[in-house]
Write a protein that holds these residues in place. Structure first.
Motif, PDB file in Angstrom:
ATOM      1  N   HIS A  67       0.835  -1.199   0.000  1.00  8.97           N
ATOM      2  CA  HIS A  67       0.000   0.000   0.000  1.00  8.97           C
ATOM      3  C   HIS A  67       0.869   1.249   0.000  1.00  8.97           C
ATOM      4  O   HIS A  67       2.066   1.164   0.224  1.00  8.97           O
ATOM      5  CB  HIS A  67      -0.949   0.024   1.205  1.00  8.97           C
ATOM      6  N   TYR A  99     -10.186   2.145  -2.362  1.00 11.09           N
ATOM      7  CA  TYR A  99      -9.158   2.915  -1.667  1.00 11.09           C
ATOM      8  C   TYR A  99      -9.738   3.402  -0.346  1.00 11.09           C
ATOM      9  O   TYR A  99     -10.954   3.358  -0.130  1.00 11.09           O
ATOM     10  CB  TYR A  99      -8.672   4.101  -2.515  1.00 11.09           C
ATOM     11  N   TRP A 136      -3.394  -2.634  -9.320  1.00 10.01           N
ATOM     12  CA  TRP A 136      -3.934  -2.049  -8.098  1.00 10.01           C
ATOM     13  C   TRP A 136      -5.116  -2.880  -7.614  1.00 10.01           C
ATOM     14  O   TRP A 136      -5.828  -3.477  -8.411  1.00 10.01           O
ATOM     15  CB  TRP A 136      -4.430  -0.625  -8.361  1.00 10.01           C
ATOM     16  N   VAL A 177      -8.145   9.456  -7.797  1.00  9.99           N
ATOM     17  CA  VAL A 177      -7.601   8.126  -7.510  1.00  9.99           C
ATOM     18  C   VAL A 177      -7.645   7.253  -8.762  1.00  9.99           C
ATOM     19  O   VAL A 177      -6.679   6.542  -9.068  1.00  9.99           O
ATOM     20  CB  VAL A 177      -8.351   7.455  -6.334  1.00  9.99           C
ATOM     21  N   ALA A 192      -9.619   6.841   2.240  1.00  8.74           N
ATOM     22  CA  ALA A 192      -9.211   8.244   2.325  1.00  8.74           C
ATOM     23  C   ALA A 192      -9.803   8.866   3.582  1.00  8.74           C
ATOM     24  O   ALA A 192     -10.882   8.472   4.028  1.00  8.74           O
ATOM     25  CB  ALA A 192      -9.686   9.012   1.097  1.00  8.74           C
ATOM     26  N   LYS A 229      -4.258   5.724 -10.373  1.00 11.50           N
ATOM     27  CA  LYS A 229      -4.082   4.279 -10.559  1.00 11.50           C
ATOM     28  C   LYS A 229      -3.849   3.937 -12.025  1.00 11.50           C
ATOM     29  O   LYS A 229      -2.985   3.121 -12.355  1.00 11.50           O
ATOM     30  CB  LYS A 229      -5.302   3.514 -10.025  1.00 11.50           C
ATOM     31  N   SER A 288     -12.578  10.523  -6.207  1.00 11.97           N
ATOM     32  CA  SER A 288     -12.641   9.254  -6.946  1.00 11.97           C
ATOM     33  C   SER A 288     -12.011   9.386  -8.332  1.00 11.97           C
ATOM     34  O   SER A 288     -11.333   8.465  -8.798  1.00 11.97           O
ATOM     35  CB  SER A 288     -14.072   8.736  -7.037  1.00 11.97           C
TER      36      SER A 288
END
Length: 92
Positions: free
Chosen positions: A4, A49, A45, A22, A51, A26, A19
């Motif tokens: 991670h 996720y 990935w 991310v 956050a 990714k 979103s």
């Protein structure tokens, strides 16, 4: 850490979409690692996720934590850390 990453980002706009950020992060790192660094599909990935927000007074502490994350994770697993974070933020 091999399983991670931690990121600290500053957002100064009201139209920031986490979103989307991310997803694009990714996508671009996946492409970079698999094609430009020669992993040829060996990197992927996980879905999703985690956050959370950080107050301005805590930014320096978070920076220090990120700088020392490898050492930190020798004493606490990711699962335990996430459970602790969720517990702390739920009770705030």
């Amino acid at each position: 850490m091999s399983d991670h990453i931690h990121l600290l980002i500053g957002v100064n706009t009201g139209d920031f979409n986490l979103s989307t950020y991310v997803r694009e992060l990714k996508k671009s790192t996946n492409k970079f690692l698999n094609f430009q660094k020669g992993l040829y599909g060996d990197f992927a990935w996980q879905n999703g996720y985690f956050a959370c927000t950080v107050s301005a007074k805590d930014v320096e502490g978070v920076k220090q934590y990120i700088a020392q994350q490898e050492l930190h994770h020798t004493t606490m697993s990711l699962d335990n850390e996430l459970s602790l974070i969720i517990e702390r933020t739920s009770n705030a």
